[in-house]
Design an enzyme around this catalytic site. Sequence first.
Site, PDB file in Angstrom:
ATOM      1  N   LYS A  83       0.854  -1.189   0.000  1.00  0.00           N
ATOM      2  CA  LYS A  83       0.000   0.000   0.000  1.00  0.00           C
ATOM      3  C   LYS A  83       0.893   1.243   0.000  1.00  0.00           C
ATOM      4  O   LYS A  83       1.838   1.343   0.802  1.00  0.00           O
ATOM      5  CB  LYS A  83      -0.895  -0.012   1.238  1.00  0.00           C
ATOM      6  CG  LYS A  83      -2.260   0.631   1.056  1.00  0.00           C
ATOM      7  CD  LYS A  83      -3.110   0.408   2.310  1.00  0.00           C
ATOM      8  CE  LYS A  83      -4.528   0.888   2.116  1.00  0.00           C
ATOM      9  NZ  LYS A  83      -5.320   0.783   3.365  1.00  0.00           N
TER      10      LYS A  83
HETATM   11  O1  G3P Z   1      -8.002   1.671   4.706  1.00  0.00           O
HETATM   12  C1  G3P Z   1      -8.510   2.961   4.754  1.00  0.00           C
HETATM   13  C2  G3P Z   1      -9.478   3.075   5.875  1.00  0.00           C
HETATM   14  O2  G3P Z   1      -8.992   2.365   6.990  1.00  0.00           O
HETATM   15  C3  G3P Z   1      -9.743   4.494   6.306  1.00  0.00           C
HETATM   16  O3  G3P Z   1     -10.952   4.462   6.999  1.00  0.00           O
HETATM   17  O4  G3P Z   1     -12.558   5.210   8.724  1.00  0.00           O
HETATM   18  O5  G3P Z   1     -10.114   5.852   8.907  1.00  0.00           O
HETATM   19  O6  G3P Z   1     -11.580   6.886   7.133  1.00  0.00           O
HETATM   20  P1  G3P Z   1     -11.315   5.655   8.004  1.00  0.00           P
END
Ligand code: G3P
Length: 218
Positions: A83
């Site tokens: 990633k």
């Molecule tokens: O992998 C990306 C994801 O974990 C981000 O999610 O909820 O932190 O915006 P969030």
Amino acid sequence: MKFFVDTADTKEIAELAATGLLDGVTTNPSLIAKSGRRIQEVIAEICAVVPGPVSAEVAATDYDGMIREARVLRAIAHNVTVKLPLTPAGLRACRTLTDEGVMTNVTLCFSAGQALLAAKAGATFVSPFVGRLDDIGHDGMALIGDIVAIYRNYPALRTEVLVASVRGPLHVIAAARLGAHVATLPPAVLRSLYQHPLTDKGLAGFLADWAKTGQTIA
Ligand code: G3P
């Protein structure tokens, strides 16, 4: 649509992998930090449980550092997907790694222009963050629609749209309607897809009526 789960909690991952519904896993530095474990250890454990793509994110911000860390991560297991942040260095590293046959997931995507660059860099996946756009009053799902429509104009592009930052089941349904390839879901969101009160009520009714028959299926 492929379902990935967005966590580094190996207990949750093992439970969801047993359902047969899991196609992969995504992690990020915040999720690894939350696990309290070394990245090499937790990614190795996840890759042993889930045969599909398992995203592990570099922490370096420079090209050389990204490549160095990518090689460490890639050596953990064959299904590690490296990633990379959607930055000039991240896209350059994406191109290098893709040319070497390494799966890549370009993350922190917030615009269609960025998604075009990720595809041109040969990313295996691009991760537009729907929830974080919604959080600031932008329409995250409109971005998914834009990216899917743009990619469809160029069949030679191999990059899959991996919808990330998902906040609930409606994001999943909307992304599926738009034709996104993958959604990566927090465990609770994945579980919420099962739930409907009429399913619970209907099953209770079937079981109550069945009990009255005194039969067993044997
Ligand atoms: O992998 C990306 C994801 O974990 C981000 O999610 O909820 O932190 O915006 P969030």
